[in-house]
Scaffold this active site. Structure first.
Site, PDB file in Angstrom:
ATOM      1  N   HIS A  10     -20.308  13.602   1.096  1.00 49.23           N
ATOM      2  CA  HIS A  10     -20.668  14.763   1.911  1.00 49.23           C
ATOM      3  C   HIS A  10     -20.139  16.054   1.299  1.00 49.23           C
ATOM      4  CE1 HIS A  10     -16.749  13.366   3.326  1.00 49.23           C
ATOM      5  NE2 HIS A  10     -16.495  14.589   3.753  1.00 49.23           N
ATOM      6  N   HIS A  49      -4.473   8.684 -17.692  1.00 49.77           N
ATOM      7  CA  HIS A  49      -5.530   7.735 -18.053  1.00 49.77           C
ATOM      8  C   HIS A  49      -5.199   6.969 -19.330  1.00 49.77           C
ATOM      9  CE1 HIS A  49      -8.818   8.109 -15.124  1.00 49.77           C
ATOM     10  NE2 HIS A  49      -8.247   9.278 -14.857  1.00 49.77           N
ATOM     11  N   HIS A  59      -1.802   7.581  -4.778  1.00 49.09           N
ATOM     12  CA  HIS A  59      -2.106   6.377  -3.992  1.00 49.09           C
ATOM     13  C   HIS A  59      -2.050   5.169  -4.908  1.00 49.09           C
ATOM     14  CE1 HIS A  59      -5.383   3.374  -3.558  1.00 49.09           C
ATOM     15  NE2 HIS A  59      -4.838   3.188  -2.378  1.00 49.09           N
ATOM     16  N   ARG A  88      -3.073  -6.171  -3.691  1.00 51.15           N
ATOM     17  CA  ARG A  88      -3.254  -7.097  -2.586  1.00 51.15           C
ATOM     18  C   ARG A  88      -3.752  -8.459  -3.081  1.00 51.15           C
ATOM     19  NH1 ARG A  88      -7.003  -3.127  -2.783  1.00 51.15           N
ATOM     20  NH2 ARG A  88      -9.184  -3.746  -2.980  1.00 51.15           N
ATOM     21  N   ASN A 120      -2.430   0.603  -4.409  1.00 55.15           N
ATOM     22  CA  ASN A 120      -2.543  -0.556  -3.536  1.00 55.15           C
ATOM     23  C   ASN A 120      -2.705  -1.797  -4.390  1.00 55.15           C
ATOM     24  OD1 ASN A 120      -4.739  -2.542  -2.210  1.00 55.15           O
ATOM     25  ND2 ASN A 120      -3.442  -1.703  -0.603  1.00 55.15           N
ATOM     26  N   SER A 147       0.848  -1.190   0.000  1.00 53.70           N
ATOM     27  CA  SER A 147       0.000   0.000   0.000  1.00 53.70           C
ATOM     28  C   SER A 147       0.884   1.240   0.000  1.00 53.70           C
ATOM     29  CB  SER A 147      -0.897   0.000   1.237  1.00 53.70           C
ATOM     30  OG  SER A 147      -1.771   1.113   1.224  1.00 53.70           O
ATOM     31  N   HIS A 158       2.751  12.151  -0.348  1.00 56.66           N
ATOM     32  CA  HIS A 158       2.339  13.544  -0.150  1.00 56.66           C
ATOM     33  C   HIS A 158       3.521  14.456  -0.500  1.00 56.66           C
ATOM     34  CE1 HIS A 158      -1.586  12.868   1.649  1.00 56.66           C
ATOM     35  NE2 HIS A 158      -1.059  11.897   2.375  1.00 56.66           N
TER      36      HIS A 158
END
Length: 300
Positions: free
Chosen positions: A165, A135, A100, A104, A102, A86, A90
């Site tokens: 939110h 992309h 980011h 697994r 990841n 992972s 920053h």
């Protein structure tokens, strides 16, 4: 086999990111043991020239999950083996995107096994040309394995890396895939090869972006906007990210789980970017369903 590659991939990626950072600062090592069996190595680079804080965490653990954890993961058997890497970076400069990745692999006690992973890019200021190039490379690596992968996993990323939110996406998206089951979704070798390509694509693509953007000029206004966008990143990771929530709720290793959080972030009451500003332009692009390939091509 998978665990061996994950270990080697962590080393390869750390070396690549260190070279792109160029400061001579190295990733520290923090080896740890898992109470059920196995363990991992969390590697963190802090105060580099490009990377203010970067993490690359490897784990390979096994044992028996709690009933709650097994229910959350829809595990057919509470006994498990899991390994993965992972990554969250920053950067110091607001002109270099947060990133980011990841990858697994899970194996249940009954022999059922699956792969998962993904990668995404979170620019502080969206560069549509760079988003298109990102992309394009995702599309290319997916097409080598299955023509359906890019549209499926790009949509999945749009849906997953979303702050309901705030009614905004975390960034310009990428790929997200989960539970690609061996047998049902492909041969082990086929699915493993795809996961390897995703990881290696991330290393090549993001290190190139670091080099391209590291010396772009910025001032305090851009740094403040970076801290605001980092706040959104923290909101997602703490409130919405399934991996973070699962780890904290099941007694995972806190330092490794929260490695993904930025070193500094800000929240301002009722902040609205000035109309026509670069900040407002970025805000308008943080939405689901953007066809980055077509949109960026028009913007060139």
């Amino acid at each position: 086999m998978v665990e061996h590659w994950m270990r080697q991939f962590q080393d390869w990626l750390c070396h690549r990111l260190e070279a792109a950072d160029g400061s001579g600062v190295r990733f520290s090592r923090d080896d740890w043991a898992h109470e059920g069996g196995g363990g991992g190595c969390t590697r963190v680079l802090q105060q580099g020239d490009v990377l203010e804080k970067g993490g690359v965490a490897f784990s390979a653990v096994w044992g028996e999950m709690s009933e709650k954890a097994a229910q959350q993961l829809l595990m057919p058997d509470r006994h498990y083996f899991a390994t993965g890497v992972s990554v969250v970076q920053h950067p110091r400069s607001p002109m270099v995107p947060i990133s980011h990745m990841n990858v697994r692999y899970f194996e249940a006690g009954n022999g059922e096994a699956w792969f998962g992973g993904g990668l995404d890019l979170t620019p502080i200021y969206v560069d549509v040309v760079q988003a298109r190039q990102f992309h394009e490379q995702l599309h290319e690596v997916c097409a080598r394995h299955d023509d359906s992968y890019y549209p499926r996993f790009k949509q999945w990323a749009d849906d997953y890396f979303y702050l309901p939110h705030r009614r905004e996406t975390r960034g310009v998206g990428g790929l997200f895939f989960d539970r690609l089951t061996v047998g049902k979704d492909g041969l082990f070798e086929e699915l493993f090869a795809f996961v390897q390509d995703v990881g290696e694509l991330y290393g090549r693509t993001y290190s190139a972006i670091m080099r391209q953007n590291a010396n772009l000029p910025y001032a305090e206004r851009e740094k403040q906007w970076q801290r605001v966008r980092r706040g959104r990143y923290a909101e997602f990771n703490l409130a919405l990210d399934r991996g973070t929530r699962f780890g904290l709720e099941t007694g995972g290793r806190t330092e490794s789980i929260l490695m993904s959080l930025p070193p500094q972030a800000e929240w301002h009451y009722n902040l609205t970017p000035e109309p026509g500003s670069p900040e407002a332009a970025t805000q308008q692009l943080l939405r689901q369903g953007v066809d980055w390939l077509a949109m960026a091509a028009v913007a060139v």
